[in-house]
Design a protein around this motif. Structure first.
Motif, mmCIF file in Angstrom:
data_model
loop_
_atom_site.group_PDB
_atom_site.id
_atom_site.type_symbol
_atom_site.label_atom_id
_atom_site.label_comp_id
_atom_site.label_asym_id
_atom_site.label_seq_id
_atom_site.Cartn_x
_atom_site.Cartn_y
_atom_site.Cartn_z
ATOM 1 N N GLY A 261 0.792 -1.223 0.000
ATOM 2 C CA GLY A 261 0.000 0.000 0.000
ATOM 3 C C GLY A 261 0.827 1.276 0.000
ATOM 4 N N GLY A 262 2.135 1.149 -0.125
ATOM 5 C CA GLY A 262 2.998 2.329 -0.186
ATOM 6 C C GLY A 262 4.054 2.126 -1.258
ATOM 7 N N VAL A 263 5.201 2.774 -1.041
ATOM 8 C CA VAL A 263 6.293 2.634 -1.995
ATOM 9 C C VAL A 263 7.531 2.164 -1.238
ATOM 10 C CG1 VAL A 263 7.887 3.909 -3.465
ATOM 11 C CG2 VAL A 263 5.450 4.369 -3.627
ATOM 12 N N GLU A 296 7.675 4.256 2.192
ATOM 13 C CA GLU A 296 6.843 5.441 2.384
ATOM 14 C C GLU A 296 5.384 5.077 2.178
ATOM 15 O OE1 GLU A 296 8.382 8.959 0.582
ATOM 16 O OE2 GLU A 296 6.402 9.879 0.369
ATOM 17 N N ARG A 297 4.539 5.656 3.013
ATOM 18 C CA ARG A 297 3.119 5.340 2.893
ATOM 19 C C ARG A 297 2.292 6.506 3.397
ATOM 20 N NH1 ARG A 297 0.023 -0.211 4.572
ATOM 21 N NH2 ARG A 297 -2.041 0.659 4.276
ATOM 22 N N GLU A 298 1.182 6.755 2.715
ATOM 23 C CA GLU A 298 0.232 7.744 3.199
ATOM 24 C C GLU A 298 -0.677 7.015 4.174
ATOM 25 O OE1 GLU A 298 -2.456 9.610 0.323
ATOM 26 O OE2 GLU A 298 -2.133 11.490 1.384
ATOM 27 N N ARG A 300 -2.951 8.241 6.366
ATOM 28 C CA ARG A 300 -4.318 8.684 6.094
ATOM 29 C C ARG A 300 -4.240 9.946 5.262
ATOM 30 N NH1 ARG A 300 -5.704 12.364 10.477
ATOM 31 N NH2 ARG A 300 -4.130 12.191 12.103
ATOM 32 N N THR A 301 -5.377 10.483 4.863
ATOM 33 C CA THR A 301 -5.389 11.612 3.946
ATOM 34 C C THR A 301 -4.435 12.708 4.410
ATOM 35 O OG1 THR A 301 -7.658 11.115 3.411
ATOM 36 C CG2 THR A 301 -6.880 13.286 2.795
ATOM 37 N N ASP A 302 -3.536 13.100 3.532
ATOM 38 C CA ASP A 302 -2.587 14.184 3.796
ATOM 39 C C ASP A 302 -1.679 13.940 5.003
ATOM 40 O OD1 ASP A 302 -3.318 15.635 1.558
ATOM 41 O OD2 ASP A 302 -4.897 16.716 2.603
ATOM 42 N N TYR A 348 -6.416 22.683 3.231
ATOM 43 C CA TYR A 348 -6.298 22.610 1.773
ATOM 44 C C TYR A 348 -4.839 22.695 1.323
ATOM 45 C CZ TYR A 348 -11.318 22.713 1.546
ATOM 46 O OH TYR A 348 -12.645 22.371 1.696
ATOM 47 N N GLN A 349 -4.015 21.967 2.044
ATOM 48 C CA GLN A 349 -2.587 21.838 1.713
ATOM 49 C C GLN A 349 -1.852 23.171 1.720
ATOM 50 O OE1 GLN A 349 -2.233 19.464 -1.876
ATOM 51 N NE2 GLN A 349 -3.318 17.749 -0.976
ATOM 52 N N ASP B 111 -3.766 0.259 -7.021
ATOM 53 C CA ASP B 111 -3.252 1.613 -6.827
ATOM 54 C C ASP B 111 -2.455 2.077 -8.039
ATOM 55 O OD1 ASP B 111 -4.337 1.943 -4.322
ATOM 56 O OD2 ASP B 111 -2.590 1.116 -3.292
ATOM 57 N N ALA B 128 3.765 8.057 -2.727
ATOM 58 C CA ALA B 128 3.123 6.924 -2.076
ATOM 59 C C ALA B 128 1.622 7.117 -1.912
ATOM 60 C CB ALA B 128 3.761 6.690 -0.712
ATOM 61 N N ALA B 129 1.132 8.323 -2.192
ATOM 62 C CA ALA B 129 -0.278 8.619 -1.934
ATOM 63 C C ALA B 129 -1.182 7.551 -2.539
ATOM 64 C CB ALA B 129 -0.638 9.982 -2.514
ATOM 65 N N ASN B 130 -1.827 6.787 -1.694
ATOM 66 C CA ASN B 130 -2.747 5.784 -2.218
ATOM 67 C C ASN B 130 -4.158 6.068 -1.756
ATOM 68 O OD1 ASN B 130 -2.551 5.134 0.435
ATOM 69 N ND2 ASN B 130 -2.353 2.940 0.116
ATOM 70 N N ASP B 131 -4.296 7.145 -0.992
ATOM 71 C CA ASP B 131 -5.605 7.497 -0.479
ATOM 72 C C ASP B 131 -6.419 8.148 -1.595
ATOM 73 O OD1 ASP B 131 -7.800 8.812 0.705
ATOM 74 O OD2 ASP B 131 -6.779 8.689 2.634
ATOM 75 N N SER B 134 -7.213 11.912 -1.326
ATOM 76 C CA SER B 134 -6.200 12.954 -1.238
ATOM 77 C C SER B 134 -6.588 14.096 -2.156
ATOM 78 C CB SER B 134 -4.835 12.418 -1.676
ATOM 79 O OG SER B 134 -4.306 11.615 -0.671
ATOM 80 N N GLY B 138 -4.552 20.766 -3.438
ATOM 81 C CA GLY B 138 -5.204 21.591 -2.427
ATOM 82 C C GLY B 138 -6.623 22.005 -2.778
#
Lengths: 415, 223
Positions: A261-263, A296-298, A300-302, A348-349, B111, B128-131, B134, B138
């Motif tokens: 689920g990541g890289v 590396e893995r996200e 949760r959101t952001d 919003y980032q 993904d 890596a963003a898999n959500d 996301s 922005g």
């Protein structure tokens, strides 16, 4: 070169009113940055680690047949070193003489490999001082005066880089950050400096770097080769009281791709220290094997987490130990380094909270870098952060900076 | 000009949120009505032509009146109709992301592979963003809203958000949503995306969706 950069910069600025007429792309920013020490450092005369105003000018122009000219330079007013400076960051020409060939010639920033702030096969110069005092990330990389030939025959891609003019990495040398003087075996006193001897500027000393890479489905594989010199002064010449950059060849490989689920990534390099292959010369770094795994893995959101484990194994350790003079700080055969990066984006980032940590269990040293940054508008941004170093011994990479903890603030306006 | 207004809002979905993934996977095999409509609309929205290029201008607006602008050039190529796709995005604005490029290899059932190129340090970074939720640059749009998501993943994504296709017009015979809005009804923040200079069937080669283009975008992707 500095003089040239300054002249070119003022010429670029004078072009500003007619940039649109010439179809030139002109951009850049103005930045103010300051940093102060969080501890009293007897080895340092000043309380400030950074105090500078910077104007960056970036010019580019597309030419015929996919060619492109690029120029980027900074004009700096530096309050810490009390001087003005011009820094030619990049100045190159891109041409594509055939469909499968790209050539870039001139001063250019070169980056490859899978590591995040840890480099094995990327043997291009870096400015660690900028990183340790809290300049923005782009200043970690220093341009090389080089020619890069890229070939895309189809099955794989190949980058070939020739660097005729050696550029070393910037390492702490006492101006802003303390350094361990290996000749006296202690942290250097204020004003004390070490001279560094670069390889002679002759054709035979041209550095060569190569990367052969391709994708296998979602996975990327690469082979690397390098023949040149250590970018950090890994050699000591006691007769002249100078440090120098010994000959180095590196052979390496890397793979990277999706994992759980990541890289995930793995990188390896064999460092052939050409001037001390048997390892019997304690004044020159021994050959070594270097490994890096990263994930590396996200989560949760952001919110992204990256972890890395780096291992450096000295070869010919027995010979090194036998030849070490009494009293000299002894390196371990295996050096480990753990790395963690947490990144959280908010609003919003526009707000980024980040944490970077290094810890070396073998050297018992490390650093942390928490930072909060905010994009106030599309053009204005501010960053506030700290660099905190720790270490049991003054002779280690982070240990020598133990009294250089700093707090920094940057404000940037883009145009 | 037919102005379609599709409101995808369902509080009921909230009930399924904790098991959203499982639920949607279970549904994927069934010929459900809503599910099928979404899959078809995704095909129309995101698979028109063999390839496509558009200049996208996004306005991100806050309830307090703050405005941010994102401008990018998006290129898409279908590897297989209804299947794998490749996206290339070149950022033009704002200044801090200008000349950044972004490459996505998108697969309907797993993904995506994503790469981001940061020009200031010439770094190609694997993302890596898999959500699926996301935010895209922005905005209120997610990556999946911009690139198209697998239809069966829709049910747990559009919560507290109102999507409107404000303007649809035929371009080269393909119905194209040239203006769309996503509004977050909780925060009052909304994002408008306008698709200009839309062009289909440019005949792009698969090879241009590669690291070479990330580092040195060819004119066919950057213009």
């Amino acid at each position: 070169m500095k003089c040239f950069a300054a002249v070119a910069l003022s010429a670029a600025l004078s072009l500003y009113p007619c940039a649109s007429v010439l179809a030139l792309s002109l951009h850049g920013f103005v930045e103010g940055a300051g940093g102060i020490r969080m501890k009293d450092d007897p080895a340092q005369a000043r309380d400030a680690t950074m105090g500078e105003g910077r104007l960056q000018v970036e010019l580019s122009q597309d030419g015929p047949a996919d060619s492109r000219f690029f120029f980027k330079a900074d004009l700096i007013g530096d309050g810490v070193e009390e001087r003005g400076d011009a820094d030619l960051r990049e100045f190159y020409l891109d041409v594509s003489p055939a469909q499968v060939i790209d050539i870039r010639a001139g001063r250019q920033i070169l980056t490859w490999g899978t590591g995040d702030l840890i480099f094995i096969n990327d043997l291009f110069p870096k400015d660690f001082v900028s990183f340790f005092i809290g300049r923005s990330l782009e200043y970690l990389k220093v341009g090389s005066d080089a020619v890069k030939l890229s070939l895309y025959p189809g099955l794989f891609s190949l980058d070939l880089v020739a660097v005729p003019h050696f550029t070393p990495s910037e390492v702490p040398q006492g101006e802003r950050l303390s350094f361990f003087n290996p000749f006296t075996n202690r942290i250097a006193a204020p004003g004390e400096s070490l001279s560094m001897r670069k390889p002679a500027a002759i054709a035979a000393n041209t550095e060569l770097a190569l990367r052969l890479y391709r994708t296998f489905g979602s996975y990327e594989g690469a082979l690397y080769g390098f023949r040149g010199f250590f970018k950090e002064p890994a050699g000591m010449d006691p007769a002249g009281g100078t440090l120098f950059y010994p000959g180095l060849s590196v052979y390496g490989t890397s793979v990277q791709g999706p994992l759980l689920g990541g890289v995930g990534g793995f990188e390896f390099g064999y460092y052939d220290s050409r001037e001390d292959r048997p390892g019997r010369n304690p004044l020159i770094e021994n050959p070594s094997l270097r490994y890096l795994v990263g994930y590396e893995r996200e989560l949760r959101t952001d919110f992204t987490v990256r972890a890395q484990y780096y291992l450096e194994q000295m070869l010919e350790y027995g010979a090194y130990k036998a030849s070490l003079p009494p009293g000299a700080p002894e390196k371990k055969e295996v050096r480990h380094l753990l790395f963690l990066r947490l990144t959280r984006l908010l609003r919003y980032q526009t707000v980024e909270l980040s944490f970077i940590g290094f810890y070396g269990p073998s050297d018992e040293d490390g650093m942390v870098n928490p930072q909060a940054s905010c994009k106030i508008t599309d053009r204005m941004s501010v960053a506030l952060g700290a660099n905190v170093f720790f270490g049991k011994k003054e002779s280690t990479q982070f240990g020598q900076l133990e009294k250089d903890d700093n707090l920094y603030l940057r404000l940037r306006a883009n145009y | 000009m037919a102005k379609t207004r599709v409101v995808w809002l369902s509080a009921v979905i909230a009930l399924f949120l904790p098991i959203g993934g499982l639920f949607s996977r279970a549904l994927a095999g069934t010929p459900g009505g809503a599910e099928e409509i979404m899959r078809r609309s995704a095909l129309v929205q995101f698979y028109s032509g063999n390839d496509m290029r558009a200049k996208v201008t996004m306005r991100l607006l806050s309830k307090e009146g703050g405005e941010r602008v994102r401008e990018l050039i998006m290129t898409r190529r279908n590897v297989k109709a209804g299947g794998d796709q490749k996206y290339f995005i070149l950022f033009r604005q704002p200044a801090d992301v200008r000349d950044m490029t972004f490459l996505v290899w998108k697969y309907p059932q797993r993904d995506s592979d994503r790469w981001l190129y940061i020009p200031a340090i010439k770094l190609v970074k694997r993302i890596a963003a898999n959500d699926k939720r996301s935010s895209f640059v922005g905005s209120d749009f997610s990556y999946e809203d911009v690139s198209g998501r697998a239809a069966e993943e829709d049910n747990h994504t559009l919560l507290r958000e109102v999507f409107t296709a404000d303007e649809v017009k035929p371009i080269q015979g393909f119905p194209t949503t040239v203006k769309r809005t996503m509004k977050n009804v909780q925060t009052g923040h909304w994002s408008e995306a306008a698709y200009g200079e839309v062009e289909y069937n440019l005949g792009l080669a698969d090879g241009v969706f590669s690291e070479r283009s990330l580092r040195n975008p060819p004119k066919e992707l950057a213009r």
